[in-house]
Design a protein around this motif. Structure first.
Motif: not given
Length: 117
Positions: A29-50
């Protein structure tokens, strides 16, 4: 302890939205609810990592970055150490795919080790 296998997921229609029925677990149930919020986030984030002493750019979904930060906090390990571990074990796989697999595997193993996770 018996394992009855995965819980069947059934949905009931309520207007135009689909909601899980009462048969599903709390985690589902929590995953189902969170997927709805996640889908609303736009695109990918680019970060520099080591990773392995090298700087590289990584493009991931915001939920993946959040998950990596949570793993870092839980394990008390730096993000560069996590990226180095992933880099050393990925073989010929693309780095971003190996990161996603690492996150999925980490939380699966944690959930199996502790059902109350």
């Amino acid at each position: 302890m018996s394992n009855s296998g995965p819980t069947a997921v059934s949905y009931r229609k309520q207007g135009d939205s689909k909601k899980p029925s009462a048969k599903v677990s709390y985690a589902l149930k929590e995953t189902h609810l969170r997927l709805g919020r996640i889908a609303g986030q736009s695109g990918l984030e680019i970060r520099n990592v080591m990773a392995s002493g090298r700087r590289t750019s990584v493009r991931l979904e915001p939920v993946m970055w959040d998950s990596l930060e949570e793993i870092s906090r839980r394990e008390r390990v730096s993000m560069p150490d996590i990226f180095t571990l992933i880099d050393q074990r990925r073989g010929g796989s693309p780095f971003t795919g190996a990161i996603r697999l690492f996150v999925l595997t980490y939380f699966r193993v944690a959930a199996l080790a502790d059902p109350n996770f």
